[in-house]
Design an enzyme around this catalytic site. Structure first.
Site, PDB file in Angstrom:
ATOM      1  N   SER A  91     -91.709  -6.970  29.230  1.00 25.61           N
ATOM      2  CA  SER A  91     -92.350  -8.244  28.871  1.00 25.61           C
ATOM      3  C   SER A  91     -93.605  -8.556  29.661  1.00 25.61           C
ATOM      4  O   SER A  91     -94.246  -9.576  29.414  1.00 25.61           O
ATOM      5  CB  SER A  91     -91.352  -9.392  29.082  1.00 25.61           C
ATOM      6  OG  SER A  91     -90.967  -9.486  30.455  1.00 25.61           O
ATOM      7  N   ASP A 136     -85.982  -2.447  37.260  1.00 24.00           N
ATOM      8  CA  ASP A 136     -86.051  -1.190  36.521  1.00 24.00           C
ATOM      9  C   ASP A 136     -85.120  -1.280  35.315  1.00 24.00           C
ATOM     10  O   ASP A 136     -83.895  -1.305  35.465  1.00 24.00           O
ATOM     11  CB  ASP A 136     -85.641  -0.046  37.452  1.00 24.00           C
ATOM     12  CG  ASP A 136     -85.653   1.313  36.765  1.00 24.00           C
ATOM     13  OD1 ASP A 136     -86.019   1.393  35.578  1.00 24.00           O
ATOM     14  OD2 ASP A 136     -85.282   2.306  37.432  1.00 24.00           O
ATOM     15  N   VAL A 143     -91.224  -0.160  26.231  1.00 24.76           N
ATOM     16  CA  VAL A 143     -91.227   0.459  27.552  1.00 24.76           C
ATOM     17  C   VAL A 143     -92.102   1.703  27.544  1.00 24.76           C
ATOM     18  O   VAL A 143     -91.945   2.588  26.699  1.00 24.76           O
ATOM     19  CB  VAL A 143     -89.791   0.829  27.992  1.00 24.76           C
ATOM     20  CG1 VAL A 143     -89.819   1.568  29.321  1.00 24.76           C
ATOM     21  CG2 VAL A 143     -88.933  -0.419  28.099  1.00 24.76           C
ATOM     22  N   TYR A 153    -101.262  13.108  20.875  1.00 26.07           N
ATOM     23  CA  TYR A 153    -100.306  11.993  20.814  1.00 26.07           C
ATOM     24  C   TYR A 153     -99.170  12.282  19.835  1.00 26.07           C
ATOM     25  O   TYR A 153     -98.106  12.730  20.238  1.00 26.07           O
ATOM     26  CB  TYR A 153    -101.007  10.674  20.463  1.00 26.07           C
ATOM     27  CG  TYR A 153    -100.070   9.502  20.682  1.00 26.07           C
ATOM     28  CD1 TYR A 153    -100.023   8.856  21.912  1.00 26.07           C
ATOM     29  CD2 TYR A 153     -99.190   9.080  19.687  1.00 26.07           C
ATOM     30  CE1 TYR A 153     -99.132   7.819  22.127  1.00 26.07           C
ATOM     31  CE2 TYR A 153     -98.299   8.054  19.892  1.00 26.07           C
ATOM     32  CZ  TYR A 153     -98.270   7.423  21.119  1.00 26.07           C
ATOM     33  OH  TYR A 153     -97.368   6.407  21.327  1.00 26.07           O
ATOM     34  N   LYS A 162     -91.566   9.395  20.428  1.00 30.11           N
ATOM     35  CA  LYS A 162     -91.583   8.332  19.430  1.00 30.11           C
ATOM     36  C   LYS A 162     -90.760   8.713  18.204  1.00 30.11           C
ATOM     37  O   LYS A 162     -90.090   7.868  17.594  1.00 30.11           O
ATOM     38  CB  LYS A 162     -93.028   8.021  19.025  1.00 30.11           C
ATOM     39  CG  LYS A 162     -93.872   7.422  20.143  1.00 30.11           C
ATOM     40  CD  LYS A 162     -93.295   6.122  20.681  1.00 30.11           C
ATOM     41  CE  LYS A 162     -94.190   5.481  21.721  1.00 30.11           C
ATOM     42  NZ  LYS A 162     -93.617   4.242  22.298  1.00 30.11           N
ATOM     43  N   VAL A 197    -106.240  -1.432  23.548  1.00 29.52           N
ATOM     44  CA  VAL A 197    -106.519  -1.107  24.941  1.00 29.52           C
ATOM     45  C   VAL A 197    -105.396  -1.701  25.781  1.00 29.52           C
ATOM     46  O   VAL A 197    -105.313  -2.910  25.969  1.00 29.52           O
ATOM     47  CB  VAL A 197    -107.883  -1.662  25.385  1.00 29.52           C
ATOM     48  CG1 VAL A 197    -108.155  -1.297  26.848  1.00 29.52           C
ATOM     49  CG2 VAL A 197    -108.991  -1.133  24.501  1.00 29.52           C
TER      50      VAL A 197
END
Length: 399
Positions: free
Chosen positions: A52, A113, A141, A240, A249, A279
């Site tokens: 967050s 963590d 995360v 990526y 992912k 960004v």
């Protein structure tokens, strides 16, 4: 600690200090983008936002607080002030806590963590004691390493291509701040590195969170959870989506199906949200993405959607205020503006044409530089950077 003037210093895309006032103002400016809904019933839904304090997780927290009146828990993992300032996420969490108090929303922020069993235990107790159960879990995360709570093995993530080494153009800044277009080569990931990255950035920890909440009976009927993902353009795919992070992912997306099967017991649903390029501190670690972002903004200008704008759309869809915009694989798509064929073609044309001599013309370098510095609270409009500021601000305590 006495007040002092904080100036940007560092190397590449890493600054050593963050500006508290700039971080506070950046949250205020995010809040100004969000319009509160008039039709939110009662005290608002309860949510857990993991990640967050920065990037899309921060945007999701601010958007949820302002637009849908969420209550709940946010988890970040930030460095406190010491010899250096605190991290930008440290100060932005203080600002987000102040926003929650202003809106009279009960929201607790933990600096911990998220991978650790002790954090999960603390959060589950907190949810049970304060909120009874959860309506939503947002998982956002990005981390360099994770220790498996069962085996004790620590895995390290890498950003590398799979199958073959890759050479790409990238935008960098010299020590004097001059933008330079360079070519860099990134070596091939080993099988072990790819597997370790999946362990860190894939769906394993997301699944553990949902399992822990379900085992404690902390999921309300209709519970929904979403993990944030990215696909991007073919210009960045080698490093990526077709690389180690992309493998993670894809694992995240497969995990959504497995979690969804478990959630049938509460009539719930697990989704991934494919967000657009932005960004963020996480994206700055990806070779070539700085150049790509500067090109996208040069093409789109203000039509490039910010994380806070996308987070408003995500919350509207999750809550049912707007219908889910899903692709054929069941993923929420918040990136259609980026992957519009016309946009992709124009960005690709500039990518192929850009040289050190044409970069200033084809790439929105000043926009990118400003956005990067704002990650650390600098170049934020309305902030007087010549004035000393108090950097030793405490993490917010629960009400």
């Amino acid at each position: 600690m006495p007040e002092r003037v904080v100036s940007p210093s560092g190397r590449g895309f890493l600054l050593l200090d963050a500006h508290p006032a700039g971080c506070f103002e950046s949250v205020a400016q995010m809040r100004a983008v969000v319009e509160a809904r008039k039709d939110v019933p009662g005290p608002g839904p309860t949510a857990l936002v993991i990640g967050s304090s920065a990037g899309y997780g921060l945007a999701a927290t601010v958007a949820g607080l302002v637009r849908h009146g969420i209550r709940g828990v946010g988890i970040g993992f930030e460095r406190p002030p010491g010899r250096r300032t605190g991290t930008a996420g440290w100060y932005r969490t203080i600002a987000t806590d102040a926003l929650a108090r202003e809106l009279d929303r009960e929201f607790v922020f933990l600096n911990a963590d998220a991978f650790a069993d002790s954090t999960k235990a603390e959060v589950l107790d907190l949810v049970a004691d304060r909120f009874g159960a959860l309506d939503y879990l947002i998982y956002s995360v990005a981390a360099p390493r994770r220790t498996d709570p069962v085996t004790g093995t620590t895995f390290q993530s890498v950003i590398k291509p799979i199958g073959a080494a890759h050479t790409t153009k990238t935008l960098e800044f010299d020590s004097d701040g001059t933008a330079v277009l360079r070519q860099i080569s990134v070596e091939l990931a080993t099988d072990q590195e790819a597997a370790a990255t999946v362990q860190v950035m894939g769906g394993a920890d997301w699944s553990l969170w949902v399992d822990a909440l379900a085992d404690r009976g902390l999921l309300r009927p209709g519970f929904r959870t979403v993990a944030l993902s990215y696909i991007g353009s073919e210009l960045t795919s080698a490093i990526y989506r077709s690389g180690t992070i992309g493998a993670a992912k894809q694992h995240l997306e497969v995990t959504a199906g497995r979690i969804g099967q478990r959630l049938t017991a509460v009539g719930g649903r697990a989704l991934t949200s494919v967000n657009g390029a932005a960004v963020t501190q996480a994206s700055m670690a990806i070779p070539g993405l700085a150049l790509y972002l500067g090109l996208v903004h040069a093409v789109l200008g203000d039509d490039m959607q910010s994380p806070i704008e996308q987070s408003v759309r995500m919350w509207d869809q999750l809550t049912g205020a707007e219908p889910l915009d899903l692709d054929d694989e069941g993923r929420i798509r918040l990136d259609r503006w980026e992957l519009d064929p016309s946009v992709r073609a124009r960005v690709a044309e500039r990518w192929e044409s850009v040289t050190p001599g044409t970069a200033a013309e084809l790439v929105d370098i000043e926009w990118f530089r400003t956005q990067f510095r704002r990650l650390y609270g600098f170049d934020v409009p309305g902030v007087d950077y010549s004035r000393p500021v108090e950097t030793d601000r405490p993490w917010p305590t629960p009400r």
